[in-house]
Design a protein around this motif. Structure first.
Motif, short mmCIF file in Angstrom:
data_model
loop_
_atom_site.label_atom_id
_atom_site.label_comp_id
_atom_site.label_asym_id
_atom_site.label_seq_id
_atom_site.Cartn_x
_atom_site.Cartn_y
_atom_site.Cartn_z
N ASP A 55 0.82 -1.22 0.00
CA ASP A 55 0.00 0.00 0.00
C ASP A 55 0.85 1.27 0.00
OD1 ASP A 55 1.03 -0.54 2.46
OD2 ASP A 55 -0.69 0.18 3.58
N LEU A 56 2.18 1.12 -0.15
CA LEU A 56 3.05 2.29 -0.10
C LEU A 56 3.41 2.72 -1.53
CD1 LEU A 56 6.05 2.59 2.35
CD2 LEU A 56 6.03 3.77 0.18
N PHE A 57 2.92 3.89 -1.91
CA PHE A 57 3.28 4.44 -3.21
C PHE A 57 4.23 5.60 -2.96
CE2 PHE A 57 -0.63 2.26 -4.07
CZ PHE A 57 -0.43 1.72 -5.33
N PRO A 58 5.53 5.42 -3.18
CA PRO A 58 6.49 6.48 -2.83
C PRO A 58 6.37 7.69 -3.76
CG PRO A 58 7.61 4.67 -3.90
CD PRO A 58 6.19 4.24 -3.74
N THR A 59 6.52 8.88 -3.19
CA THR A 59 6.47 10.10 -3.99
C THR A 59 7.80 10.84 -4.02
OG1 THR A 59 5.69 11.28 -2.05
CG2 THR A 59 4.02 10.53 -3.61
N ASP A 60 8.52 10.78 -2.90
CA ASP A 60 9.79 11.48 -2.85
C ASP A 60 10.71 10.77 -1.88
OD1 ASP A 60 11.65 13.34 -3.55
OD2 ASP A 60 10.95 14.90 -2.20
N LEU A 61 12.02 10.92 -2.12
CA LEU A 61 13.01 10.24 -1.30
C LEU A 61 14.16 11.19 -1.04
CD1 LEU A 61 14.39 6.72 -2.09
CD2 LEU A 61 15.97 8.58 -1.96
N HIS A 62 14.70 11.18 0.16
CA HIS A 62 15.89 11.99 0.43
C HIS A 62 16.81 11.22 1.37
CE1 HIS A 62 17.90 16.05 1.53
NE2 HIS A 62 18.38 15.56 0.42
N VAL A 63 18.08 11.15 0.98
CA VAL A 63 19.06 10.41 1.78
C VAL A 63 19.72 11.36 2.76
CG1 VAL A 63 21.01 8.83 1.66
CG2 VAL A 63 19.40 8.92 -0.21
N PHE A 79 17.38 7.13 5.20
CA PHE A 79 16.68 7.87 4.15
C PHE A 79 15.19 7.93 4.42
CE2 PHE A 79 17.42 3.57 2.60
CZ PHE A 79 16.17 3.15 2.20
N LEU A 80 14.59 8.92 3.83
CA LEU A 80 13.18 9.22 4.04
C LEU A 80 12.42 8.95 2.76
CD1 LEU A 80 13.70 12.76 5.51
CD2 LEU A 80 13.04 10.76 6.81
N ILE A 81 11.23 8.40 2.90
CA ILE A 81 10.36 8.27 1.73
C ILE A 81 9.00 8.84 2.11
CG2 ILE A 81 9.09 6.61 0.30
CD1 ILE A 81 11.51 4.93 0.13
N GLY A 82 8.53 9.74 1.28
CA GLY A 82 7.18 10.26 1.47
C GLY A 82 6.24 9.45 0.60
N SER A 83 4.99 9.29 1.04
CA SER A 83 4.10 8.46 0.24
C SER A 83 2.75 9.15 0.03
CB SER A 83 3.92 7.09 0.89
OG SER A 83 3.23 7.24 2.10
N THR A 84 1.95 8.53 -0.85
CA THR A 84 0.69 9.14 -1.26
C THR A 84 -0.37 9.17 -0.16
OG1 THR A 84 0.15 6.98 -2.13
CG2 THR A 84 0.88 8.64 -3.72
N ASP A 85 -0.19 8.33 0.88
CA ASP A 85 -1.20 8.33 1.93
C ASP A 85 -0.92 9.39 3.00
OD1 ASP A 85 1.02 7.21 2.96
OD2 ASP A 85 0.10 5.32 3.57
N GLY A 86 0.02 10.28 2.76
CA GLY A 86 0.28 11.36 3.69
C GLY A 86 1.21 10.99 4.82
N ARG A 87 1.85 9.83 4.72
CA ARG A 87 2.80 9.45 5.76
C ARG A 87 4.20 9.51 5.20
NH1 ARG A 87 1.29 3.87 8.25
NH2 ARG A 87 1.02 3.32 6.06
N TYR A 88 5.18 9.71 6.10
CA TYR A 88 6.55 9.52 5.64
C TYR A 88 7.20 8.42 6.44
CZ TYR A 88 8.35 12.56 9.44
OH TYR A 88 8.67 13.10 10.63
N HIS A 89 8.17 7.81 5.82
CA HIS A 89 8.76 6.60 6.38
C HIS A 89 10.26 6.79 6.50
CE1 HIS A 89 4.90 4.81 5.25
NE2 HIS A 89 5.03 5.54 4.17
N ILE A 90 10.76 6.42 7.67
CA ILE A 90 12.20 6.53 7.91
C ILE A 90 12.79 5.14 7.77
CG2 ILE A 90 13.96 7.26 9.53
CD1 ILE A 90 11.89 9.07 10.83
N PHE A 91 13.78 5.00 6.91
CA PHE A 91 14.39 3.70 6.67
C PHE A 91 15.81 3.69 7.22
CE2 PHE A 91 10.99 3.70 3.69
CZ PHE A 91 10.65 2.36 3.49
N SER A 92 16.27 2.54 7.62
CA SER A 92 17.67 2.39 7.99
C SER A 92 18.45 2.06 6.74
CB SER A 92 17.84 1.28 9.02
OG SER A 92 17.62 0.06 8.38
N ARG A 93 19.75 2.03 6.88
CA ARG A 93 20.61 1.79 5.74
C ARG A 93 20.31 0.46 5.05
NH1 ARG A 93 25.18 3.36 3.37
NH2 ARG A 93 26.03 1.66 2.18
N THR A 94 19.96 -0.53 5.83
CA THR A 94 19.72 -1.84 5.25
C THR A 94 18.38 -1.90 4.52
OG1 THR A 94 18.80 -2.44 7.37
CG2 THR A 94 21.06 -3.10 6.95
N GLY A 95 17.62 -0.82 4.56
CA GLY A 95 16.33 -0.82 3.88
C GLY A 95 15.21 -1.26 4.78
N LYS A 96 15.51 -1.37 6.08
CA LYS A 96 14.48 -1.76 7.04
C LYS A 96 13.65 -0.53 7.38
CE LYS A 96 14.24 -3.78 11.54
NZ LYS A 96 14.73 -2.86 12.52
#
Lengths: 772, 131
Positions: A55-63, A79-96
């Protein structure tokens, strides 16, 4: 300069809009196919695929923007990913996926870390800009408008944000006290905006198919022609020298001043996002059909004297000697990230090495292994060069010897670039990163701040700093431009305690010192080029400053955005607003004059000036010579020079000084002639000419200082007091005033007997030529 | 016994065999048989011919189909060549523009250098004349 584009075999299976560099070799992309791909930037292959939630449709990413030792700083939030549902997601280096934060109603369209990595900003479809802490806590909602925020960017100092409101741009400071700046920037919706940390310049592009360059207060610097399609992406190189523009089937490479180096037309549909690698040599982009492109910059070339170096590919440099017309190719094992040619040395930075070549011998370079592969800045002086990596500032000699690791207060390596730092053979000048009003001076041999003059604090922010690279160290001068575009000059290692800062011009855009003679060229806002032939004269005789100048007006031919790029010997290289390089030579005689004087050949210098009687540079040259002679205490030459420029008063004074026998008195008079009252007084006191020192102060009506000197040195007699009172009396009579100075009243009371004859006699003392 | 009796019994003789049909019928029958076999033969031949024909037509159909696809393909190719050419043209235009800009830049550089040269020559001349 142009792009060489690579098209990888694999791609996203759906629309892709996110791209970022994880390190110098790894690129991260994400698309609507719910996949995060990690690419190897060297062979353009996918090395890892991470599946995102369905359900995550990414819109923007910044490392995460902070670098250390060639890799991103070890940080849990990478890195950060913003998505279409109005949430942003913080990822660790491993992609977790570490954390998801509910941020906006509707989609998040843009998400950006601040440059220092302590905060992040998001812009949403509902028109809000929000600032968050690193851990995802809401700090403020900066603005709220009814139109979506398509793009935003942090200011270089992280204290304000620029964002889009339909066709307008607004710079909104984080602190509510400062007024925001809002202006209409385009005719259609603005899709992308960028703000560079190094040159503090803004770029924007939108649906009106144009891109524009702005300065930090919203003044238009450049406007492009209308492109075929809307501008869907644009981004600065980290070092601010270039920017890339993406559109439908088009990728453009532009100079920081806006003109285009090259345009590629790959069949890849619209490029929705672009991201430069940290070394500013490679770019990755993602497009509407999910394909990913890689490109690197080739054909960059540098000219110096009769040599030309150009970069043929990522690994090959071509070195050309124009005089004997030879080409030589140098091949490197690693990718070239930077190269620089100045002062007779070619320095090439590759991924892990720094190589130093002499143009005469390209086969045996000195090699330095780099501790850190990200070199932010490379600066050369005639004897050494400076290497700025992500944490340290190193000084090396041209034989590859490590000389020093420099540190100063307020040093931030990502703030250092050609504007904020300058080196000369033995001195470094740098603008303080935290307080831009301060310039620090570092002594290069010791690596410590200069004792006598560790720093200066100017009254407003300093934008550009430049040290001269020739002449003796004690005449080392720094020229700087402040926020109001005023140009100032000051001595770095002045002998006198009071180092004066003199304002020499206003409305100046850029300055350059000549690399072989002590001349300063400045480019004004109106396209006027001013070349000061002997800037030292500002500290010798200010009157000569405006005379020892050669000026050239370029306002006739498209002078908007004129740039000054090089000043070698007597050749100035300029760039017109369309990017054309233009050579302009000033007369070569000033350089010859400098050569004679620095070697002490005064008579030859005098002959040269006499010889050029009919030349248009006659007056500036004589004025320079006058300054040089006075600075070198050569009174005879100074007398000739002053008479040539018809400064009769100066000639008479010099003749008077020449009659003096005592060398100290002479030096004091010369200092006086140069306007250095303080220095003259010091010289006189040191050689016990106390009365003369007092008289100097009396002549400039500095009564208090005269009294101080009297109190300090008048032990036996009362002569000094009498002299002071005599002068005071004459002053009072002349201006028809009554005594209002308490100290002088007291002095008058102390001395009951007012004997006018005695001081009159004493002022005829041999140490001074005349009274008035 | 005579032939008459035999024929009354329904038996007939010809030169070397006995028949139960009278010779005329027998003759017709034989003729029928030959005709029939001839007919079968010709039917067979006809079938063969038809089979051949079908085969040929099928081959032809295949060929036609192939040609049709080819034609379609080449028509598409033709159309896309137009687009490709257009794209190529655009790229070339871009390239030309780029080179033209480069040329303009170099021209202005050249002009500045020429001006510079003229100034220097002028200076040299002035200096030599002065001497």
């Amino acid at each position: 300069m142009k792009f060489k584009i690579h098209f990888p075999v694999s791609s996203h299976s759906d629309f892709a809009s996110c791209v970022g560099w994880l390190s110098g070799e790894e690129v991260l992309t994400a698309g609507d196919d719910h996949k995060l791909l990690i690419w190897n930037a060297l062979n353009h292959e996918v090395i890892q695929t991470i599946n995102l939630p369905e359900d995550l449709f990414p819109t923007d990413l910044h490392v995460y923007p902070k670098w250390s030792h060639g890799t991103r700083q070890k940080s849990a939030e990478l890195f950060l990913i913003g998505s279409t549902d109005g949430r942003y997601h913080i990822f660790s280096r491993t992609g977790k996926l570490e954390k998801s934060v509910e941020a906006h109603k509707g989609a998040i369209l843009v998400i950006k870390w601040s440059h220092d990595g302590t905060a992040l900003a998001t812009g949403g479809e509902e028109g809000q800009v929000k600032i968050w802490s690193k851990s995802g806590m809401l700090r403020t909602t900066l603005t709220s408008h009814p139109t979506p925020v398509y793009s935003l960017a942090w200011s270089p100092s992280n204290d304000s944000i620029i964002y889009t409101i339909d066709s307008n741009l607004e710079i909104k400071p984080l602190s509510p006290k400062v007024k925001p700046i809002l202006w209409k920037a385009h005719d259609g919706a603005i899709l992308k905006v960028g703000w560079n940390q190094c040159n503090n310049t803004i770029i924007s592009g939108g649906e009106d198919c144009r891109y524009k360059v702005w300065d930090s207060s919203g003044r238009l610097l450049f406007i492009s022609g209308i492109n075929d399609y809307p501008i869907t992406s644009l981004t600065w190189t980290p070092n601010g020298s270039l920017f890339a523009v993406g559109s439908f089937n088009a990728l453009k490479l532009c100079d920081q001043h806006g003109w285009t180096y090259s345009l590629n037309k790959p069949a890849i549909q619209s490029i929705f996002n672009l991201c430069w690698s940290q070394d500013s040599t490679q770019i990755a982009g993602v497009t509407g059909n999910g394909s990913v492109i890689f490109a690197h910059v080739i054909d960059k070339s540098i000219d110096w004297a009769n040599y030309q170096v150009s970069c043929l590919s990522q690994k090959i440099l071509k070195f050309r000697d124009i005089l004997i017309n030879t080409d030589e190719e140098i091949e490197f094992r690693e990718n070239i990230t930077q190269f620089s040619l100045a002062h007779g040395y070619l320095i090439v930075i590759t991924t892990n090495q720094c190589l130093i070549y002499r143009p005469t011998n390209l086969n045996a370079p000195y090699t330095i292994d780099l501790k850190d592969s990200t070199v932010n800045c490379l600066l050369q002086s005639s004897t050494s060069f400076l290497l700025v990596d992500s944490t340290n500032v190193y000084l090396y000699s041209y034989d590859g010897r490590f000389l020093n690791n420099l540190k100063w207060i307020g040093m931030k390596t990502d703030f250092l670039n050609h504007r904020t730092i300058s080196i000369s053979p033995e001195t470094l000048a740098a603008i303080d990163a935290n307080d831009n009003k301060i310039i620090h001076f570092i002594d290069l041999p010791t690596g410590k701040p200069i004792n006598a003059n560790p720093m200066i604090k100017h009254k407003s922010e300093v934008m550009v700093v430049a040290l001269d690279s020739t002449g003796p160290p004690n005449e080392r001068k720094v020229a700087f431009i402040d926020k109001n575009c005023d140009l100032y000059l000051t001595l770095v290692r002045s002998r006198s305690v009071s180092s004066q800062i003199i304002k020499i011009s206003s409305m100046i855009k850029w300055i350059l010192w000549c690399d072989t003679a002590n001349m300063l060229a400045a480019l004004g806002e109106n396209g006027r080029i001013t070349c000061w032939l002997y800037p030292q004269v500002g500290f010798v005789d200010r009157d000569l400053f405006s005379l020892a100048v050669i000026e050239k007006d370029w306002s006739d031919n498209a002078s908007r955005n004129l740039q000054l790029t090089d000043f070698h010997n007597n050749q100035l290289t300029l760039r017109l607003s369309d990017g054309s390089p233009v050579q302009y030579s000033i007369s070569s005689f000033p350089r010859i004059l400098h050569g004679y004087v620095s070697n002490g050949k005064w008579n030859e210098a005098l002959q040269l000036c006499r010889y050029l009687k009919s030349s248009p540079d006659y007056l500036p040259l004589w004025a320079s010579l006058a300054g040089m002679a006075l600075n070198g205490h050569n009174l005879e030459i100074a007398e000739y020079a002053y008479s040539a420029i018809e400064k009769v008063d100066k000639v008479l004074y010099i003749q008077r000084i020449q009659k003096l026998v005592d060398s100290a008195a002479r030096n004091a008079e010369i200092a006086l002639l140069c306007g250095n009252i303080q220095e003259a007084e010091n010289i006189l006191i040191a050689s016990k000419f106390i009365l003369r020192a007092i008289l100097i102060n009396l002549e400039v009506y500095n009564w208090d200082r005269a009294c101080d000197l009297r109190n300090k040195y008048d032990h036996k007699e009362r002569i000094y007091g009498n002299v002071i009172l005599f002068y005071r009396q004459r002053y009072l009579e002349r201006f028809d005033k009554t005594e209002d100075n308490k100290r002088l009243k007291k002095l008058a009371n102390e001395i009951e007997s007012r004997n006018w004859e005695q001081p009159a006699a004493s002022v005829m003392a041999p140490s001074r030529p005349s009274v008035d | 016994m005579s032939d008459y009796n035999l024929s009354r019994l329904g038996l007939y003789f010809d030169k070397d065999s006995i028949h139960i049909f009278d010779p005329s019928s027998n003759q017709t029958t034989t003729e029928l048989i030959t005709e029939c076999s001839e007919f079968i033969q010709s039917t067979k031949e006809f079938k063969d011919i038809v089979d051949d024909f079908i085969l040929i037509v099928a081959n032809l159909k295949e060929k036609v189909e192939k040609e049709k696809i080819k034609a379609l393909g080449s028509r598409n190719a033709l159309e896309s060549i137009g687009i490709q050419k257009e794209l190529h043209r655009q790229q070339l235009v871009v390239l030309i523009n780029e080179k033209r800009q480069e040329l303009e830049r170099l021209n202005s550089l050249e002009q500045s250098l020429i001006r510079d040269e003229a100034e220097q020559k002028d200076l040299i001349e002035r200096l030599t004349n002065q001497r």
